[in-house]
Scaffold this motif. Structure first.
Motif, PDB file in Angstrom:
ATOM      1  N   VAL A  70      -0.087 -58.652   0.906  1.00 17.49           N
ATOM      2  CA  VAL A  70       0.975 -59.492   1.468  1.00 17.49           C
ATOM      3  C   VAL A  70       0.985 -60.863   0.795  1.00 17.49           C
ATOM      4  O   VAL A  70       2.043 -61.400   0.443  1.00 17.49           O
ATOM      5  N   VAL A  71      -0.188 -61.451   0.594  1.00 21.02           N
ATOM      6  CA  VAL A  71      -0.274 -62.774  -0.041  1.00 21.02           C
ATOM      7  C   VAL A  71       0.280 -62.716  -1.464  1.00 21.02           C
ATOM      8  O   VAL A  71       1.073 -63.579  -1.878  1.00 21.02           O
ATOM      9  N   PHE A  72      -0.108 -61.691  -2.227  1.00 20.44           N
ATOM     10  CA  PHE A  72       0.406 -61.578  -3.600  1.00 20.44           C
ATOM     11  C   PHE A  72       1.912 -61.350  -3.607  1.00 20.44           C
ATOM     12  O   PHE A  72       2.625 -61.908  -4.443  1.00 20.44           O
ATOM     13  N   ALA A  73       2.407 -60.545  -2.688  1.00 24.35           N
ATOM     14  CA  ALA A  73       3.853 -60.271  -2.638  1.00 24.35           C
ATOM     15  C   ALA A  73       4.637 -61.540  -2.302  1.00 24.35           C
ATOM     16  O   ALA A  73       5.674 -61.824  -2.923  1.00 24.35           O
ATOM     17  N   PHE A  78       8.189 -65.995  -3.993  1.00 28.75           N
ATOM     18  CA  PHE A  78       8.520 -67.416  -4.122  1.00 28.75           C
ATOM     19  C   PHE A  78       8.536 -67.860  -5.585  1.00 28.75           C
ATOM     20  O   PHE A  78       9.355 -68.706  -5.964  1.00 28.75           O
ATOM     21  N   ALA A  79       7.677 -67.291  -6.419  1.00 27.14           N
ATOM     22  CA  ALA A  79       7.688 -67.643  -7.835  1.00 27.14           C
ATOM     23  C   ALA A  79       9.017 -67.239  -8.471  1.00 27.14           C
ATOM     24  O   ALA A  79       9.637 -68.027  -9.199  1.00 27.14           O
ATOM     25  N   VAL A  80       9.477 -66.022  -8.173  1.00 27.63           N
ATOM     26  CA  VAL A  80      10.760 -65.560  -8.713  1.00 27.63           C
ATOM     27  C   VAL A  80      11.895 -66.402  -8.134  1.00 27.63           C
ATOM     28  O   VAL A  80      12.831 -66.792  -8.855  1.00 27.63           O
ATOM     29  N   ILE A  85      16.119 -70.524  -8.982  1.00 26.81           N
ATOM     30  CA  ILE A  85      16.707 -71.817  -8.616  1.00 26.81           C
ATOM     31  C   ILE A  85      16.651 -72.772  -9.808  1.00 26.81           C
ATOM     32  O   ILE A  85      17.631 -73.464 -10.123  1.00 26.81           O
ATOM     33  N   ASP A  86      15.522 -72.808 -10.494  1.00 29.88           N
ATOM     34  CA  ASP A  86      15.362 -73.692 -11.655  1.00 29.88           C
ATOM     35  C   ASP A  86      16.319 -73.301 -12.771  1.00 29.88           C
ATOM     36  O   ASP A  86      16.959 -74.161 -13.395  1.00 29.88           O
ATOM     37  N   THR A  87      16.427 -72.002 -13.027  1.00 31.54           N
ATOM     38  CA  THR A  87      17.331 -71.529 -14.073  1.00 31.54           C
ATOM     39  C   THR A  87      18.777 -71.857 -13.729  1.00 31.54           C
ATOM     40  O   THR A  87      19.545 -72.303 -14.594  1.00 31.54           O
ATOM     41  N   GLY A  88      19.148 -71.641 -12.472  1.00 36.15           N
ATOM     42  CA  GLY A  88      20.516 -71.964 -12.046  1.00 36.15           C
ATOM     43  C   GLY A  88      20.796 -73.450 -12.141  1.00 36.15           C
ATOM     44  O   GLY A  88      21.875 -73.874 -12.609  1.00 36.15           O
ATOM     45  N   PHE A  89      19.845 -74.285 -11.713  1.00 33.80           N
ATOM     46  CA  PHE A  89      20.012 -75.734 -11.780  1.00 33.80           C
ATOM     47  C   PHE A  89      20.155 -76.195 -13.230  1.00 33.80           C
ATOM     48  O   PHE A  89      21.000 -77.041 -13.554  1.00 33.80           O
TER      49      PHE A  89
END
Length: 102
Positions: A70-73, A78-80, A85-89
């Motif tokens: 669960v922690v890794f998922a 959140f990383a993706v 969000i960064d790519t869109g910005f």
């Protein structure tokens, strides 16, 4: 104040040794007593820690494995999400400012 004056006079008349003499005679035994109290304090601290560890409900192997997955998922999600969000910005800034990053 009157009470303190009475105590001072009793100390002066009841004691034949000087304050320096009393401090010198108590110095070595006071140091040993302090060291013994520290050791017993440290030992009682670690005994308390051990008792508290016995009260902990440790997870089973299955619970631990499930929690790890669960922690890794969640971290991957959140990383993706932040990457998107960064790519869109960045795409919005490029189109507004008309710049290229190369």
């Amino acid at each position: 104040m009157a009470k303190n004056k009475g105590n001072n006079s009793n100390k002066k008349s009841g004691s034949s040794r000087s304050a320096v003499g009393r401090a010198a005679s108590y110095g070595s035994s006071a140091g040993r007593a302090q060291s013994k109290r520290e050791r017993s304090g440290i030992m009682s601290y670690f005994k308390g820690v051990r008792q508290e560890f016995k009260k902990v409900v440790w997870p089973t192997k299955n619970e631990l494995g499930t929690s790890t997955v669960v922690v890794f998922a969640v971290c991957a999600f959140f990383a993706v999400g932040f990457w998107l969000i960064d790519t869109g910005f960045l795409a919005v800034l490029r189109s507004i400012l008309g710049i290229s990053m190369s």
